[in-house]
Write a protein that holds these residues in place. Structure first.
Motif, mmCIF file in Angstrom:
data_model
loop_
_atom_site.group_PDB
_atom_site.id
_atom_site.type_symbol
_atom_site.label_atom_id
_atom_site.label_comp_id
_atom_site.label_asym_id
_atom_site.label_seq_id
_atom_site.Cartn_x
_atom_site.Cartn_y
_atom_site.Cartn_z
ATOM 1 N N TYR A 1 0.589 -1.342 -0.069
ATOM 2 C CA TYR A 1 -0.014 0.044 -0.002
ATOM 3 C C TYR A 1 0.903 1.117 -0.072
ATOM 4 O O TYR A 1 0.719 2.275 -0.487
ATOM 5 C CB TYR A 1 -0.868 -0.118 1.191
ATOM 6 C CG TYR A 1 -1.892 -1.121 1.006
ATOM 7 C CD1 TYR A 1 -3.169 -1.293 0.202
ATOM 8 C CD2 TYR A 1 -1.691 -2.270 2.024
ATOM 9 C CE1 TYR A 1 -3.726 -2.354 0.050
ATOM 10 C CE2 TYR A 1 -2.578 -3.415 1.870
ATOM 11 C CZ TYR A 1 -3.676 -3.291 0.891
ATOM 12 O OH TYR A 1 -4.683 -4.407 0.998
ATOM 13 N N LEU A 2 1.851 1.132 0.495
ATOM 14 C CA LEU A 2 2.840 2.260 0.986
ATOM 15 C C LEU A 2 3.540 2.618 -0.686
ATOM 16 O O LEU A 2 3.618 3.803 -1.038
ATOM 17 C CB LEU A 2 4.059 2.046 1.926
ATOM 18 C CG LEU A 2 3.315 2.364 3.148
ATOM 19 C CD1 LEU A 2 4.628 1.917 4.410
ATOM 20 C CD2 LEU A 2 2.929 3.754 3.448
ATOM 21 N N LEU A 3 3.858 1.520 -1.345
ATOM 22 C CA LEU A 3 4.384 1.593 -2.721
ATOM 23 C C LEU A 3 3.402 2.219 -3.761
ATOM 24 O O LEU A 3 3.589 2.889 -4.346
ATOM 25 C CB LEU A 3 4.953 0.200 -3.246
ATOM 26 C CG LEU A 3 6.236 -0.298 -2.790
ATOM 27 C CD1 LEU A 3 6.483 -1.659 -3.387
ATOM 28 C CD2 LEU A 3 7.202 0.665 -3.403
ATOM 29 N N LEU A 4 2.027 1.728 -3.593
ATOM 30 C CA LEU A 4 1.033 2.282 -4.353
ATOM 31 C C LEU A 4 0.954 3.821 -3.903
ATOM 32 O O LEU A 4 0.702 4.518 -5.161
ATOM 33 C CB LEU A 4 -0.297 1.403 -3.916
ATOM 34 C CG LEU A 4 -0.612 0.198 -4.717
ATOM 35 C CD1 LEU A 4 -1.787 -0.273 -4.054
ATOM 36 C CD2 LEU A 4 -0.864 0.664 -6.112
ATOM 37 N N ILE A 5 0.714 4.279 -2.930
ATOM 38 C CA ILE A 5 0.798 5.483 -2.540
ATOM 39 C C ILE A 5 1.741 6.373 -3.234
ATOM 40 O O ILE A 5 1.493 7.503 -3.834
ATOM 41 C CB ILE A 5 0.844 5.720 -0.903
ATOM 42 C CG1 ILE A 5 -0.618 5.314 -0.292
ATOM 43 C CG2 ILE A 5 0.780 7.211 -0.539
ATOM 44 C CD1 ILE A 5 -0.733 5.306 1.285
#
Lengths: 176, 179
Positions: free
Chosen positions: A3-7
């Motif tokens: 999710y952090l990578l996506l953000i």
């Protein structure tokens, strides 16, 4: 943590894509090459679906890419992350409205972004053509669509429908 | 205008927004200038130009400008959530049924054809920028250099934008100094 990578990735798209929804495609292509969250073929499916559903293409395709990568939560995260930079900028610009639009640096920056966006779009168009779509039938259909646009620029939907119908007919009567 | 009302108006706009973000201008004109007379035609066009020159999605940007104008920060947030509401649900629903249909020959054909149309649309959208710019030596050299950086050196889009926009602004500043 996906999710952090996506953000991180979609925030970057929101911050750096200029000139309409299709301008986000080079970034999405880059993500597919870097992380392999979805294949290039899946990306063309995503763009196709994003273009025929209501709503801004750039947001639809972010929703879809997030969904493919990390499910419904991923789609929420990707969509919000992509809009966040412009949300912040809209608020700032609304306050400073007009004060800086005549500023020389701002004007030159906006003028420089045009040829760069143009190159970004052309490069991703070439990369997409290079995938498995690359065959004589694809080239003919592409030429027909581009020729149709010369006379007058039609609605996006117009090209989608024509191309979809042609594709269905080609697959039905002449399996590739 | 209460926030809920604003939200519902943008839900409707998102739902009828077919065929790319640029369609939003006539829709907004109809909703806010003609029907409700709360935003003038001039302001709308100015927001549209601003929305285009900011990064991000044009349709979302202009919705947030209008939301901000009518209700401040919470208005901008409300307009943004409203305009993506229906499209978001559509994508989630379509994506979950797409895999079932992808085995079907006709659906495969349609997806193939629409994929080609996407390439055509990308080319056309590049053509639009080409047509609407002053094509001088400056434009052509930045264009060619970016293209080479992308296709041959495989630089990432973000890097290309940072490098060449900085270069462009420096060239413009030097050009002004010489005058």
């Amino acid at each position: 943590m996906i999710y952090l990578l996506l953000i991180y990735e979609f925030f970057k798209i929101g911050l750096f894509s200029f000139g309409g929804g299709y301008a986000t495609i080079p970034f999405l292509y880059n993500i597919s090459e870097t992380y392999g969250w979805y294949s290039v073929k899946e990306l063309t499916h995503m763009i196709a679906i994003a273009s025929i559903t209501p709503g801004p293409v750039g947001i639809n395709v972010a929703t879809y890419a997030g969904l493919k990568t990390a499910g419904v939560l991923g789609s929420i995260v990707a969509t919000i992350a992509e809009i966040l930079p412009s949300f912040i900028l809209v608020i700032i610009v609304s306050k400073l409205l007009k004060k800086y639009s005549e500023n020389f640096c701002v004007k030159s920056l906006l003028e420089t972004l045009k040829p760069i966006s143009c190159a970004l779009l052309i490069s991703v168009g070439i990369e997409l053509l290079k995938t498995e779509l690359f065959n004589i039938k694809a080239l003919i259909l592409l030429s027909v669509l581009l020729l149709l646009s010369i006379k007058s620029k039609k609605d996006t939907i117009f090209y989608m429908v024509i191309a979809g119908v042609c594709g269905a007919l080609i697959y039905l009567f002449n399996p590739l | 205008m209460p926030l809920l009302k604003l939200f519902l108006i943008f839900v409707k706009i998102g739902a009828i927004l077919l065929g790319g973000g640029y369609v939003i201008l006539p829709i907004l004109q109809n909703e806010f200038t003609e029907k409700r007379k709360i935003i003038s035609q001039n302001d709308l066009v100015e927001y549209f130009a601003l929305a285009q020159s900011l990064p991000g999605i044009v349709a979302a940007n202009i919705s947030m400008f209008i939301g901000y104008r009518l209700h401040g920060k919470s208005g901008a947030l409300t307009a943004m959530l409203g305009v993506i509401f229906v499209p978001f649900i559509c994508i989630i629903l379509l994506a979950s049924v797409l895999n079932i249909f992808l085995d079907n020959r006709i659906v495969q054909g349609i997806m193939w054809g629409v994929g080609i149309a996407v390439i055509a649309l990308i080319m056309l959208s590049a053509g639009e920028i080409w047509k609407n710019s002053k094509r001088n030596l400056f434009f052509s050299s930045i264009f060619l250099l970016s293209l080479i950086a992308l296709l041959i050196f495989k630089l990432s889009p973000v890097l290309v934008i940072i490098i060449f926009s900085t270069l462009g602004v420096i060239i413009k500043l030097l050009g002004r100094c010489r005058k």
